[in-house]
Enzyme design. Structure first.
Site, PDB file in Angstrom:
ATOM      1  N   HIS A   1       6.850 -14.697  13.148  1.00 55.52           N
ATOM      2  CA  HIS A   1       5.651 -14.636  12.310  1.00 55.52           C
ATOM      3  C   HIS A   1       6.081 -14.443  10.853  1.00 55.52           C
ATOM      4  O   HIS A   1       7.115 -13.843  10.577  1.00 55.52           O
ATOM      5  CB  HIS A   1       4.787 -13.457  12.785  1.00 55.52           C
ATOM      6  CG  HIS A   1       3.625 -13.205  11.902  1.00 55.52           C
ATOM      7  ND1 HIS A   1       2.729 -14.194  11.567  1.00 55.52           N
ATOM      8  CD2 HIS A   1       3.218 -12.079  11.262  1.00 55.52           C
ATOM      9  CE1 HIS A   1       1.814 -13.679  10.765  1.00 55.52           C
ATOM     10  NE2 HIS A   1       2.092 -12.401  10.557  1.00 55.52           N
TER      11      HIS A   1
ATOM     12  N   CYS B   1      -2.493 -12.046  13.702  1.00 47.86           N
ATOM     13  CA  CYS B   1      -1.169 -12.676  13.549  1.00 47.86           C
ATOM     14  C   CYS B   1      -0.532 -13.054  14.886  1.00 47.86           C
ATOM     15  O   CYS B   1       0.333 -13.920  14.933  1.00 47.86           O
ATOM     16  CB  CYS B   1      -0.237 -11.749  12.786  1.00 47.86           C
ATOM     17  SG  CYS B   1      -0.894 -11.334  11.183  1.00 47.86           S
TER      18      CYS B   1
ATOM     19  N   ASN C   1       1.562 -15.522   4.050  1.00 46.28           N
ATOM     20  CA  ASN C   1       1.195 -15.202   5.434  1.00 46.28           C
ATOM     21  C   ASN C   1      -0.088 -15.949   5.796  1.00 46.28           C
ATOM     22  O   ASN C   1      -1.143 -15.687   5.240  1.00 46.28           O
ATOM     23  CB  ASN C   1       0.994 -13.681   5.559  1.00 46.28           C
ATOM     24  CG  ASN C   1       0.680 -13.237   6.982  1.00 46.28           C
ATOM     25  OD1 ASN C   1       0.433 -14.062   7.867  1.00 46.28           O
ATOM     26  ND2 ASN C   1       0.671 -11.944   7.205  1.00 46.28           N
TER      27      ASN C   1
HETATM   28  O1  UT7 Z   1       0.874 -10.095   9.271  1.00 47.76           O
HETATM   29  C1  UT7 Z   1       1.022  -8.754   9.619  1.00 47.76           C
HETATM   30  C2  UT7 Z   1       0.381  -7.932   8.614  1.00 47.76           C
HETATM   31  N1  UT7 Z   1       1.028  -7.700   7.385  1.00 47.76           N
HETATM   32  C3  UT7 Z   1       2.285  -7.241   7.245  1.00 47.76           C
HETATM   33  O2  UT7 Z   1       3.078  -7.207   8.136  1.00 47.76           O
HETATM   34  C4  UT7 Z   1       2.637  -6.686   5.900  1.00 47.76           C
HETATM   35  C5  UT7 Z   1       3.415  -5.404   6.058  1.00 47.76           C
HETATM   36  N2  UT7 Z   1       3.657  -4.706   4.825  1.00 47.76           N
HETATM   37  C6  UT7 Z   1       4.371  -5.213   3.789  1.00 47.76           C
HETATM   38  O3  UT7 Z   1       4.786  -6.348   3.816  1.00 47.76           O
HETATM   39  C7  UT7 Z   1       4.712  -4.305   2.639  1.00 47.76           C
HETATM   40  O4  UT7 Z   1       4.388  -2.975   2.974  1.00 47.76           O
HETATM   41  C8  UT7 Z   1       3.981  -4.696   1.313  1.00 47.76           C
HETATM   42  C9  UT7 Z   1       4.545  -6.009   0.775  1.00 47.76           C
HETATM   43  C10 UT7 Z   1       2.500  -4.785   1.501  1.00 47.76           C
HETATM   44  C11 UT7 Z   1       4.274  -3.620   0.261  1.00 47.76           C
HETATM   45  O5  UT7 Z   1       5.667  -3.493   0.058  1.00 47.76           O
HETATM   46  P1  UT7 Z   1       6.351  -2.072   0.090  1.00 47.76           P
HETATM   47  O6  UT7 Z   1       7.774  -2.281  -0.229  1.00 47.76           O
HETATM   48  O7  UT7 Z   1       6.006  -1.413   1.390  1.00 47.76           O
HETATM   49  O8  UT7 Z   1       5.655  -1.355  -1.124  1.00 47.76           O
HETATM   50  P2  UT7 Z   1       4.813  -0.005  -1.128  1.00 47.76           P
HETATM   51  O9  UT7 Z   1       3.492  -0.201  -0.466  1.00 47.76           O
HETATM   52  O10 UT7 Z   1       5.686   1.097  -0.676  1.00 47.76           O
HETATM   53  O11 UT7 Z   1       4.555   0.123  -2.657  1.00 47.76           O
HETATM   54  C12 UT7 Z   1       5.627   0.245  -3.599  1.00 47.76           C
HETATM   55  C13 UT7 Z   1       5.052   0.170  -4.997  1.00 47.76           C
HETATM   56  C14 UT7 Z   1       3.818   1.039  -5.183  1.00 47.76           C
HETATM   57  O12 UT7 Z   1       3.861   1.599  -6.473  1.00 47.76           O
HETATM   58  P3  UT7 Z   1       4.414   3.105  -6.704  1.00 47.76           P
HETATM   59  O13 UT7 Z   1       3.505   3.986  -5.895  1.00 47.76           O
HETATM   60  O14 UT7 Z   1       5.823   3.095  -6.234  1.00 47.76           O
HETATM   61  O15 UT7 Z   1       4.260   3.262  -8.176  1.00 47.76           O
HETATM   62  C15 UT7 Z   1       2.681   0.053  -5.096  1.00 47.76           C
HETATM   63  O16 UT7 Z   1       1.540   0.485  -5.815  1.00 47.76           O
HETATM   64  O17 UT7 Z   1       4.619  -1.170  -5.277  1.00 47.76           O
HETATM   65  C16 UT7 Z   1       3.273  -1.159  -5.753  1.00 47.76           C
HETATM   66  N3  UT7 Z   1       2.626  -2.413  -5.392  1.00 47.76           N
HETATM   67  C17 UT7 Z   1       2.667  -3.494  -6.184  1.00 47.76           C
HETATM   68  N4  UT7 Z   1       3.223  -3.716  -7.386  1.00 47.76           N
HETATM   69  C18 UT7 Z   1       3.088  -4.932  -7.910  1.00 47.76           C
HETATM   70  C19 UT7 Z   1       1.942  -2.708  -4.267  1.00 47.76           C
HETATM   71  N5  UT7 Z   1       1.513  -3.991  -4.310  1.00 47.76           N
HETATM   72  C20 UT7 Z   1       1.951  -4.490  -5.485  1.00 47.76           C
HETATM   73  C21 UT7 Z   1       1.837  -5.755  -6.116  1.00 47.76           C
HETATM   74  N6  UT7 Z   1       2.419  -5.930  -7.306  1.00 47.76           N
HETATM   75  N7  UT7 Z   1       1.196  -6.775  -5.526  1.00 47.76           N
END
Ligand code: UT7
Length: 334
Positions: free
Chosen positions: A261, A116, A291
């Site tokens: 980014h 990135c 992204n």
């Molecule tokens: O380019 C640089 C690299 N990438 C980034 O910078 C991305 C950085 N990370 C993020 O953007 C976020 O961490 C994500 C978008 C990947 C995830 O969002 P979050 O608010 O951190 O969610 P989380 O990982 O804490 O997960 C919350 C819940 C989980 O369920 P439980 O355990 O609360 O029941 C996940 O299993 O959301 C669930 N979850 C989803 N649900 C529906 C994770 N992915 C998905 C999905 N659809 N695609």
């Protein structure tokens, strides 16, 4: 000493638009439009069609950037190609692009592998090459294809909803006398976190590089510790932004435009708010691009120009964070 300026900007997205609703319809993914929208700010992204390569996207974006600079391919004397998704393991994509755009001229072409942060790393390299007088017009392109490496099942849903395909390009060259050009750049890496966001297979570190077993286990798909990446992204993008502002002797209040980014809308909102940069001074494209890693910042630049938000003499802050971890910022006098 002469300074470096961006002379032209181009971008290209593949035609196939994939909406959140389309991903929601994939039963094994167990995701929803609402979750993707709220957690990431993404509404849709573009995916390539069968047979369309990263080089194809780069060719379109590069042609536009060269044209926008009022130049022709004959004016370019070096190519920097930033990507984490090269068409092949080797040779680098710079060579494929050289063949497509400059076939009759054997100009140098190199690849930058900084995920990135790849575009800002490339810009900093190009800035040095221009300042040193080694080259006159450098084409920088960030081009990525993520869609062919995403896991569209439950175990890959955190990543598969985030990424899109696309390319962005700029041409840089010497700034006119007295124009400050690129004021400061800062580049960082912290390899102890390399495996928090990575793709493990295929790899020369494995014997063999890919196996039936690794394929069955889905270890050729990217893996990410999302929450950790999220937290580090905010901290580091803010920190490195302050670094370039300090190096250039500028205050945050002087920044006219932030082009961050595009990984997650919430990351960008927090970065802007922690820096104290108001929303109207930030350009985001994530809602319709997802992204696109190394392509995000030139795509953002293109959008800012299109919206009339990026004007002559503006102070422009670029910042990015991603796998490696790597992060970077650049401050430009436009
Ligand atoms: O380019 C640089 C690299 N990438 C980034 O910078 C991305 C950085 N990370 C993020 O953007 C976020 O961490 C994500 C978008 C990947 C995830 O969002 P979050 O608010 O951190 O969610 P989380 O990982 O804490 O997960 C919350 C819940 C989980 O369920 P439980 O355990 O609360 O029941 C996940 O299993 O959301 C669930 N979850 C989803 N649900 C529906 C994770 N992915 C998905 C999905 N659809 N695609």
């Amino acid at each position: 000493m002469r300074q470096t300026r961006i002379l032209g900007v181009g971008m290209y997205l593949p035609e196939r638009e994939v909406t959140n609703q389309e991903l929601e319809a994939i039963k094994e993914l167990e995701t929803s439009d609402e979750w993707i929208r709220q957690r990431t700010g993404i509404l849709s992204r573009r995916f390539v069609s069968e047979g369309e390569s990263g080089t194809d996207l780069a060719v379109h974006a590069s042609r536009e950037a060269i044209d926008n600079a009022g130049l022709s391919p004959d004016d370019i004397d070096f190519v920097i190609y930033a990507t984490l998704s090269p068409d092949y393991f080797f040779p680098g994509n710079g060579c494929f692009l050289q063949d497509r755009l400059f076939a009759d001229r054997t100009i140098g072409a190199m690849d930058v592998r900084n995920q990135c942060s790849g575009f800002i790393y490339s810009l900093a390299m190009a800035d040095s090459l221009i300042k040193s007088g080694q080259y006159e017009r450098i084409l920088i392109v960030g081009s990525e294809i993520h869609s062919t490496a995403l896991n569209f099942t439950f175990s890959g849903r955190d990543l598969s909803v985030l990424f899109g395909d696309g390319a962005g390009a700029v041409v840089v060259g010497p700034a006119p006398n007295g124009h400050p050009g690129i004021l400061a750049s800062a580049l960082h890496s912290e390899g102890k976190y390399a495996k928090e966001l990575w793709t493990e297979y295929p790899a020369s570190a494995h014997h063999p590089r890919i196996s039936h077993e690794s394929l069955d286990q889905g270890r050729h798909y990217p893996q990410m510790n999302g929450r950790m990446v999220f937290k580090h992204a905010i901290t580091r993008m803010v920190e490195v932004s302050h670094q370039v502002l300090a190096e250039a002797g500028k205050a945050v209040a002087e920044v006219d435009l932030l082009l961050p980014h595009q990984a997650n809308m919430r990351i960008n909102q927090m970065v802007a708010s922690q820096l104290g940069i108001p929303e109207e001074k930030v350009v985001n494209t994530i809602a319709w691009t997802g992204n696109t890693t190394a392509a995000t910042i030139p795509i953002c630049m293109h959008e800012a120009l299109k919206q009339g938000k990026l004007k002559e003499n503006d102070l422009v802050l670029l910042t990015a964070f991603g796998a490696g971890f790597t992060w970077a910022a650049s401050l430009l006098h436009w």
